[in-house]
Design an enzyme around this catalytic site. Structure first.
Site, mmCIF file in Angstrom:
data_model
loop_
_atom_site.group_PDB
_atom_site.id
_atom_site.type_symbol
_atom_site.label_atom_id
_atom_site.label_comp_id
_atom_site.label_asym_id
_atom_site.label_seq_id
_atom_site.Cartn_x
_atom_site.Cartn_y
_atom_site.Cartn_z
ATOM 1 N N TYR A 1 -0.788 3.870 -1.644
ATOM 2 C CA TYR A 1 0.300 2.717 -1.617
ATOM 3 C C TYR A 1 -0.356 1.898 -2.958
ATOM 4 O O TYR A 1 -1.601 1.452 -2.739
ATOM 5 C CB TYR A 1 0.405 1.913 -0.688
ATOM 6 C CG TYR A 1 0.695 2.480 0.806
ATOM 7 C CD1 TYR A 1 1.373 4.031 0.782
ATOM 8 C CD2 TYR A 1 0.585 1.973 2.045
ATOM 9 C CE1 TYR A 1 1.863 4.391 1.907
ATOM 10 C CE2 TYR A 1 0.799 2.666 3.020
ATOM 11 C CZ TYR A 1 1.436 3.856 3.123
ATOM 12 O OH TYR A 1 1.948 4.464 4.281
ATOM 13 N N PHE A 2 0.561 1.016 -3.502
ATOM 14 C CA PHE A 2 0.193 -0.166 -4.255
ATOM 15 C C PHE A 2 0.274 -1.115 -3.538
ATOM 16 O O PHE A 2 -0.220 -1.799 -2.368
ATOM 17 C CB PHE A 2 0.908 0.077 -5.725
ATOM 18 C CG PHE A 2 -0.191 1.072 -6.581
ATOM 19 C CD1 PHE A 2 -0.903 0.475 -7.696
ATOM 20 C CD2 PHE A 2 -0.056 2.429 -6.085
ATOM 21 C CE1 PHE A 2 -1.802 1.498 -8.300
ATOM 22 C CE2 PHE A 2 -1.007 3.430 -6.780
ATOM 23 C CZ PHE A 2 -1.603 2.885 -7.924
ATOM 24 N N SER B 1 -4.255 4.211 0.123
ATOM 25 C CA SER B 1 -4.252 3.097 -0.694
ATOM 26 C C SER B 1 -4.701 2.986 -2.035
ATOM 27 O O SER B 1 -5.800 4.043 -2.417
ATOM 28 C CB SER B 1 -5.256 1.910 0.058
ATOM 29 O OG SER B 1 -5.539 0.811 -0.684
ATOM 30 N N ASN C 1 -1.516 0.001 19.137
ATOM 31 C CA ASN C 1 -2.094 -0.863 20.048
ATOM 32 C C ASN C 1 -1.539 -2.395 19.878
ATOM 33 O O ASN C 1 -2.281 -3.204 20.696
ATOM 34 C CB ASN C 1 -3.688 -0.526 19.874
ATOM 35 C CG ASN C 1 -4.051 -1.354 18.581
ATOM 36 O OD1 ASN C 1 -3.423 -1.603 17.939
ATOM 37 N ND2 ASN C 1 -5.488 -1.100 18.486
ATOM 38 N N ASP D 1 -4.395 2.969 21.712
ATOM 39 C CA ASP D 1 -5.192 3.051 20.618
ATOM 40 C C ASP D 1 -5.580 4.420 20.381
ATOM 41 O O ASP D 1 -5.797 5.237 21.027
ATOM 42 C CB ASP D 1 -6.376 2.288 20.948
ATOM 43 C CG ASP D 1 -7.252 1.862 19.936
ATOM 44 O OD1 ASP D 1 -7.618 2.479 19.230
ATOM 45 O OD2 ASP D 1 -7.599 0.666 19.801
ATOM 46 N N ASN E 1 -2.303 -10.020 2.474
ATOM 47 C CA ASN E 1 -1.375 -9.692 1.201
ATOM 48 C C ASN E 1 -1.212 -11.002 0.612
ATOM 49 O O ASN E 1 -0.909 -11.969 1.213
ATOM 50 C CB ASN E 1 -0.378 -8.863 1.467
ATOM 51 C CG ASN E 1 -0.927 -7.597 2.069
ATOM 52 O OD1 ASN E 1 -1.764 -6.814 1.608
ATOM 53 N ND2 ASN E 1 -0.112 -6.740 3.172
ATOM 54 N N LEU E 2 -0.801 -10.937 -0.757
ATOM 55 C CA LEU E 2 -0.527 -12.169 -1.350
ATOM 56 C C LEU E 2 0.950 -12.866 -0.796
ATOM 57 O O LEU E 2 1.026 -14.056 -0.623
ATOM 58 C CB LEU E 2 0.090 -11.980 -2.998
ATOM 59 C CG LEU E 2 0.658 -12.914 -3.599
ATOM 60 C CD1 LEU E 2 -0.600 -14.214 -3.901
ATOM 61 C CD2 LEU E 2 1.058 -12.518 -4.930
ATOM 62 N N TYR F 1 -13.038 -1.404 3.264
ATOM 63 C CA TYR F 1 -11.540 -0.967 3.750
ATOM 64 C C TYR F 1 -11.397 0.274 2.986
ATOM 65 O O TYR F 1 -10.971 1.121 3.190
ATOM 66 C CB TYR F 1 -10.653 -2.250 3.438
ATOM 67 C CG TYR F 1 -9.354 -1.583 3.306
ATOM 68 C CD1 TYR F 1 -8.701 -1.042 4.460
ATOM 69 C CD2 TYR F 1 -8.661 -1.488 1.975
ATOM 70 C CE1 TYR F 1 -7.515 -0.613 4.188
ATOM 71 C CE2 TYR F 1 -7.332 -1.043 2.102
ATOM 72 C CZ TYR F 1 -6.655 -0.707 3.257
ATOM 73 O OH TYR F 1 -5.400 0.008 3.058
ATOM 74 N N LYS G 1 -10.584 4.602 3.534
ATOM 75 C CA LYS G 1 -9.616 5.321 3.086
ATOM 76 C C LYS G 1 -9.858 6.483 2.309
ATOM 77 O O LYS G 1 -9.613 7.657 2.371
ATOM 78 C CB LYS G 1 -8.496 4.493 2.331
ATOM 79 C CG LYS G 1 -7.809 3.401 2.960
ATOM 80 C CD LYS G 1 -6.880 3.811 3.772
ATOM 81 C CE LYS G 1 -6.002 2.834 4.531
ATOM 82 N NZ LYS G 1 -5.282 3.423 5.643
ATOM 83 N N ILE H 1 4.640 -1.823 7.336
ATOM 84 C CA ILE H 1 5.182 -0.684 6.873
ATOM 85 C C ILE H 1 5.663 0.266 7.828
ATOM 86 O O ILE H 1 6.624 1.124 7.634
ATOM 87 C CB ILE H 1 3.971 -0.013 5.920
ATOM 88 C CG1 ILE H 1 3.476 -1.034 5.021
ATOM 89 C CG2 ILE H 1 4.597 1.323 5.129
ATOM 90 C CD1 ILE H 1 2.334 -0.446 4.212
#
Length: 342
Positions: free
Chosen positions: A181-182, A129, A37, A63, A203-204, A153, A157, A17
């Site tokens: 985000y979706f 997210s 990083n 980093d 991700n798919l 995760y 967020k 992204i």
């Protein structure tokens, strides 16, 4: 409309992204300064951004946990605001190594915010997210829904969102935008940059495209017993270029609005895993063999956005449809079967 301020630090700017957002920043007249990083990204993505835009991109291999190196960039670069992407992002992996996720995503962000505060750079667009909505009872999801998390995760967020809200409440100079985000998919229409997971994709779409191109023998679909039209999980897939443009809209808003505001970035439509498989078959003219396996821990059945607040306040909406997403995802994968390693 000309940007008000020029130099934007983009943490995680070499990632999927991030790299697409760097293109949009350059095209909108901003000067991105990328800090990454390269743990889950490639410098090649920024070289290709330079090819696409014809502009050189300033890059720092740093980093966000390295406070000294990060401080030096703030000291010397006259940053006006920050877009913060840097973070570990695999739901499944976060269940296995939660401490690494908490350290990287939370401690790293606290480092960044402390330095922003020190250098009086008090404008941030945070890459959040839809996982902060947990397992929503109804859809579509508005920004006012109760927040929770079903995996480490998502909790990182949620925690960072809370920190930014507290920060903005404590100091009226801070302006924070949380972009929830979706499901980002697709790639730049040039086919030069796209999603290139270094290890197991989280991700798919990389699974689907890698199966279509023959890198994977069969696509594993996690669960076919959800309460959805075909039993597979339903998500709000959004084209990564639309998502990137959402960050430009947020940057423009950040100068007009103090405090901390959250926006959903999604299309408002839900597609199932099987819907996406069929759309990718059509785009690639390839067969995509698949098998059903058990659900993943922490996954929810249906999740899609009500994006009307972003339209009303940011003047932003997604313009790409499912066919566009799959066409561009396949264009990237077919031109770069091994990602940036080609």
């Amino acid at each position: 409309m000309e940007p008000i301020d020029d130099r934007i630090m983009v943490t995680g700017g070499a990632g999927y992204i991030g790299s697409h957002t760097v293109i949009e920043l350059i095209e909108a007249g901003y000067t991105p300064i990328v800090v990454d990083n390269l743990s889950n990204s490639s410098l090649e993505s920024l070289k290709r951004v330079e090819e696409i835009t014809g502009k050189e991109v300033e890059f720092h291999n740093v980093d966000i946990l390295d406070e000294k190196a990060l401080d030096e960039i703030f000291e010397t670069r006259n940053i006006s605001s920050v877009i913060h992407f840097a973070g570990l992002k695999a739901v499944g992996e976060s269940n296995k190594i939660p401490l690494k996720y908490y350290n990287n995503n939370i401690t790293g962000t606290l480092n960044l915010l402390n330095l922003m505060d020190k250098h009086r750079v008090k404008k941030i667009v945070f890459s959040s997210s839809a996982t902060v909505y947990g397992d929503p009872h109804t859809v579509p999801i508005t920004e006012e829904f109760p927040l929770s998390a079903t995996n480490p995760y998502g909790r990182t967020k949620l925690y960072v969102e809370g920190v930014l809200q507290d920060l903005a409440a404590s100091d009226p100079e801070w302006s924070c935008i949380l972009l929830r985000y979706f499901n980002p998919v697709g790639a730049h229409p040039s086919g030069k940059i796209g999603e290139d997971p270094k290890d197991i994709p989280n991700n798919l779409m990389p699974y689907v495209t890698q199966t279509a191109i023959g890198k994977r023998e069969v696509l594993s679909i996690f669960g076919n017993d959800y309460n959805t039209h075909d039993g597979t999980g339903v998500r709000d897939y959004i084209h990564v270029v639309d998502l990137a443009k959402g960050h430009i809209a947020a940057l423009r808003q950040i100068h007009n609005k103090k405090g901390c505001v959250a926006y959903n970035l999604g299309t408002g439509h839900g597609y199932s895993v099987l819907d996406m498989v069929e759309a990718l078959k059509k785009a690639s003219h390839r067969d995509i063999p698949y098998q059903f396996v058990s659900r993943r821990k922490g996954d929810v059945g249906s999740c899609f956005a009500d994006p009307s607040k972003a339209l009303k306040e940011l003047n932003w909406k997604a313009t790409h449809n499912q066919d566009d997403m799959c066409r561009d995802a396949w264009n990237w994968q077919s031109q770069n079967p091994n990602g940036y390693r080609d």
